[in-house]
Design a protein around this motif. Sequence first.
Motif, PDB file in Angstrom:
ATOM      1  N   GLY A 120       0.807  -1.209   0.000  1.00 47.70           N
ATOM      2  CA  GLY A 120       0.000   0.000   0.000  1.00 47.70           C
ATOM      3  C   GLY A 120       0.840   1.258   0.000  1.00 47.70           C
ATOM      4  N   VAL A 121       0.198   2.376  -0.316  1.00 44.63           N
ATOM      5  CA  VAL A 121       0.882   3.661  -0.331  1.00 44.63           C
ATOM      6  C   VAL A 121       1.285   4.087   1.080  1.00 44.63           C
ATOM      7  CG1 VAL A 121       0.612   6.126  -0.879  1.00 44.63           C
ATOM      8  CG2 VAL A 121      -0.232   4.393  -2.470  1.00 44.63           C
ATOM      9  N   SER A 122       0.485   3.738   2.063  1.00 46.09           N
ATOM     10  CA  SER A 122       0.768   4.146   3.441  1.00 46.09           C
ATOM     11  C   SER A 122       2.133   3.644   3.899  1.00 46.09           C
ATOM     12  CB  SER A 122      -0.317   3.637   4.388  1.00 46.09           C
ATOM     13  OG  SER A 122      -1.559   4.220   4.091  1.00 46.09           O
ATOM     14  N   ASP A 123       2.482   2.418   3.500  1.00 47.75           N
ATOM     15  CA  ASP A 123       3.788   1.864   3.860  1.00 47.75           C
ATOM     16  C   ASP A 123       4.721   1.983   2.658  1.00 47.75           C
ATOM     17  OD1 ASP A 123       5.857   0.634   5.154  1.00 47.75           O
ATOM     18  OD2 ASP A 123       4.943  -1.361   5.203  1.00 47.75           O
ATOM     19  N   PHE A 124       4.849   3.204   2.156  1.00 40.76           N
ATOM     20  CA  PHE A 124       5.647   3.426   0.946  1.00 40.76           C
ATOM     21  C   PHE A 124       7.116   3.076   1.151  1.00 40.76           C
ATOM     22  CE2 PHE A 124       5.420   7.464   3.220  1.00 40.76           C
ATOM     23  CZ  PHE A 124       6.752   7.845   3.298  1.00 40.76           C
ATOM     24  N   LYS A 125       7.627   3.243   2.362  1.00 41.02           N
ATOM     25  CA  LYS A 125       9.045   2.943   2.603  1.00 41.02           C
ATOM     26  C   LYS A 125       9.339   1.472   2.321  1.00 41.02           C
ATOM     27  CE  LYS A 125       9.966   6.605   5.976  1.00 41.02           C
ATOM     28  NZ  LYS A 125      10.409   6.921   7.363  1.00 41.02           N
ATOM     29  N   THR A 126       8.469   0.601   2.799  1.00 40.28           N
ATOM     30  CA  THR A 126       8.653  -0.828   2.533  1.00 40.28           C
ATOM     31  C   THR A 126       8.464  -1.121   1.053  1.00 40.28           C
ATOM     32  OG1 THR A 126       7.893  -1.391   4.753  1.00 40.28           O
ATOM     33  CG2 THR A 126       7.823  -3.137   3.105  1.00 40.28           C
ATOM     34  N   SER A 127       7.457  -0.495   0.443  1.00 36.86           N
ATOM     35  CA  SER A 127       7.204  -0.706  -0.981  1.00 36.86           C
ATOM     36  C   SER A 127       8.408  -0.299  -1.822  1.00 36.86           C
ATOM     37  CB  SER A 127       5.974   0.099  -1.420  1.00 36.86           C
ATOM     38  OG  SER A 127       4.814  -0.344  -0.773  1.00 36.86           O
ATOM     39  N   PHE A 128       8.985   0.855  -1.527  1.00 37.96           N
ATOM     40  CA  PHE A 128      10.119   1.349  -2.317  1.00 37.96           C
ATOM     41  C   PHE A 128      11.358   0.476  -2.121  1.00 37.96           C
ATOM     42  CE2 PHE A 128       8.474   6.040  -2.214  1.00 37.96           C
ATOM     43  CZ  PHE A 128       7.416   5.669  -3.028  1.00 37.96           C
ATOM     44  N   ALA A 129      11.589   0.046  -0.881  1.00 38.48           N
ATOM     45  CA  ALA A 129      12.746  -0.819  -0.619  1.00 38.48           C
ATOM     46  C   ALA A 129      12.591  -2.161  -1.319  1.00 38.48           C
ATOM     47  CB  ALA A 129      12.923  -1.011   0.883  1.00 38.48           C
ATOM     48  N   LEU A 130      11.374  -2.686  -1.302  1.00 39.44           N
ATOM     49  CA  LEU A 130      11.096  -3.958  -1.969  1.00 39.44           C
ATOM     50  C   LEU A 130      11.282  -3.818  -3.478  1.00 39.44           C
ATOM     51  CD1 LEU A 130      10.048  -6.825  -1.193  1.00 39.44           C
ATOM     52  CD2 LEU A 130       7.752  -6.001  -1.734  1.00 39.44           C
ATOM     53  N   TYR A 131      10.819  -2.729  -4.019  1.00 42.47           N
ATOM     54  CA  TYR A 131      10.972  -2.436  -5.453  1.00 42.47           C
ATOM     55  C   TYR A 131      12.439  -2.410  -5.849  1.00 42.47           C
ATOM     56  CZ  TYR A 131      11.476   1.068  -9.263  1.00 42.47           C
ATOM     57  OH  TYR A 131      11.853   1.778 -10.386  1.00 42.47           O
ATOM     58  N   GLU A 132      13.253  -1.672  -5.125  1.00 42.04           N
ATOM     59  CA  GLU A 132      14.674  -1.588  -5.480  1.00 42.04           C
ATOM     60  C   GLU A 132      15.365  -2.934  -5.330  1.00 42.04           C
ATOM     61  OE1 GLU A 132      18.742   0.911  -4.379  1.00 42.04           O
ATOM     62  OE2 GLU A 132      16.790   1.656  -3.703  1.00 42.04           O
ATOM     63  N   ALA A 133      15.025  -3.672  -4.279  1.00 40.92           N
ATOM     64  CA  ALA A 133      15.641  -4.979  -4.069  1.00 40.92           C
ATOM     65  C   ALA A 133      15.346  -5.935  -5.214  1.00 40.92           C
ATOM     66  CB  ALA A 133      15.139  -5.577  -2.752  1.00 40.92           C
ATOM     67  N   ASN A 134      14.184  -5.772  -5.832  1.00 42.08           N
ATOM     68  CA  ASN A 134      13.777  -6.684  -6.895  1.00 42.08           C
ATOM     69  C   ASN A 134      14.074  -6.175  -8.300  1.00 42.08           C
ATOM     70  OD1 ASN A 134      12.062  -9.151  -5.803  1.00 42.08           O
ATOM     71  ND2 ASN A 134      11.710  -7.410  -4.447  1.00 42.08           N
ATOM     72  N   ARG A 135      14.623  -4.988  -8.421  1.00 37.61           N
ATOM     73  CA  ARG A 135      14.912  -4.425  -9.728  1.00 37.61           C
ATOM     74  C   ARG A 135      16.377  -4.073  -9.948  1.00 37.61           C
ATOM     75  NH1 ARG A 135      13.154  -5.552 -13.901  1.00 37.61           N
ATOM     76  NH2 ARG A 135      13.687  -3.572 -14.869  1.00 37.61           N
ATOM     77  N   ARG A 136      17.095  -3.754  -8.891  1.00 44.78           N
ATOM     78  CA  ARG A 136      18.438  -3.198  -9.073  1.00 44.78           C
ATOM     79  C   ARG A 136      19.362  -4.137  -9.844  1.00 44.78           C
ATOM     80  NH1 ARG A 136      22.047   0.645  -7.434  1.00 44.78           N
ATOM     81  NH2 ARG A 136      20.582   1.741  -6.100  1.00 44.78           N
ATOM     82  N   ASP A 137      19.422  -5.405  -9.466  1.00 45.51           N
ATOM     83  CA  ASP A 137      20.374  -6.314 -10.098  1.00 45.51           C
ATOM     84  C   ASP A 137      20.099  -6.466 -11.590  1.00 45.51           C
ATOM     85  OD1 ASP A 137      21.600  -6.662  -7.683  1.00 45.51           O
ATOM     86  OD2 ASP A 137      20.846  -8.692  -7.335  1.00 45.51           O
TER      87      ASP A 137
END
Length: 378
Positions: free
Chosen positions: A321-338
Motif C-alpha cells: 500500500g501507499v501508506s507503507d511506501f518505505k517498505t514498498s520502495f525498498a522492496l521495489y529496489e531490491a527486486n529491480r536493481r540487479d
Amino acid sequence: MTNDRQTIAIIGAGLGGAAAGALLQRAGFDVHVYEQAPSFSRLGAGIHMGPNVLKIFERIGIDKKLLEISSKPTHWFSRDGITGEYLSRIPLDGYGTPYCTVHRGDLHGLQITALNEGTLHFDMKLKEIEDSGSDVYLEFEGGTSTRADIVIGADGINSRVRETLLGFEKPNYSGWVGHRALISADKLKKHDLEFEDCVKWWGPDRHMMVYYTTSNRDEYYYVTGVPHPAWEFDTAFVESSREEMAEAFSGYHPVIGALIESTDEVTKWPLFNRNPLPLWSKGRLVLLGDACHPMKPHMAQGAAMAIEDAAMLTRCLQENGVSDFKTSFALYEANRRDRATRVQSVSNANTFLLTQEDPSWVYGYDIYAQPLKSESAA
C-alpha cells in the motif's frame, strides 16, 4: 493488501511513466500523470518491444493492438558491416508472445489511451518539489500546484525528481552519437537487395541497427552508434545529412549504402548515460527508468527496463500500500536493481547478440512470475 485511496503523482508520461500510470490505475490506485510536453505527438522513431514487455502490456490491455500495428521479426540477425557475413542468427520466438518492432510514437499513443480519462495532464513542467514528510508538494511552471502522497519520477535522464534526491549532476556523454532515420519502403524497391526485418550491422568501431516499424512494412528505420569525441551542441539533437552518413560508413556493405542513399532526413543524437545511482528512492519520492538507470540504446532494452520497473513498483505497492511506501520502495529496489544494472552494463558495452548466444535471460523474463525477495536484499 487492499489498495488505499491515497494519491500518486507520476512525473513524466513517456513509455515508463505511462506504463506505471496504467498499471497502478488498474490495480485500483488514484494516479495522475504530469507531462511537460504541451500535447501528445508522434515523436521518436523505431523501438523494440520484446516478450518480456508484451507480458506487461497484456495486463494493460494493449498487447493485441500493438501486435496489429507492429512488425514481428522472427530473428535478430547480426552481420559484419563490411563483408555481410552473419555473426549470429538469434531466434526471437519461443517465449510465449511475439517480439515486435514499432514506431515509438505509435506505441506511446496506445499507452496514452490506456490511462483513465482526465488523469493525464500536459503542459505541466515541474518547477518545485517538496517532501514535507506528510505529503509532497508539486508546483509547475505557470503556477499550477498539487499535492500527492507519493511521487514517481519517470522524467528521464535529466530527471527533476532525481535532482531533488541527489542534487544536480550532468549525465555522462558516452563519446558516441546515434543517427536516426525513417525510410519509405518504396524507396528501397529500386535496389536489388534484401532488407531484413531486424538486423544489426557491426563494424570495428560503429554499427547500424535496422528494422521495420509497421505491420505492412512500409517504414524502415535505422539507428547508428558512431564515435564522436565531444557533443558540441546545446540542443538535444542536430540535423545530419546523407553526405555525413556516407562518410561515416564509407566502405561498408552495399545494403548500408542503399539505406543511406534512400535517406531523406536524418538526425544526430548524443548518447548519454549515468553511473548506477546510490539510491532509487528517498522519503516519498521514487525513480524509475532513465531517471535512475539510463543506458546506451545498444541492447534495445532501455524502454523495456522502465516498463518492467513500472510493473514491479506496482506489485510492491499492491503488496504494502501507499501508506507503507518505505517498505514498498525498498522492496521495489531490491527486486529491480540487479537486473536493471546488468542490462545497463551489457547495453553500454555493446556486445549483446554480436555472437550466437542465448538471450532468454532478457526475453524469457516474466516479471509476474518472479517471487518477491526481501527488501533487505537491496
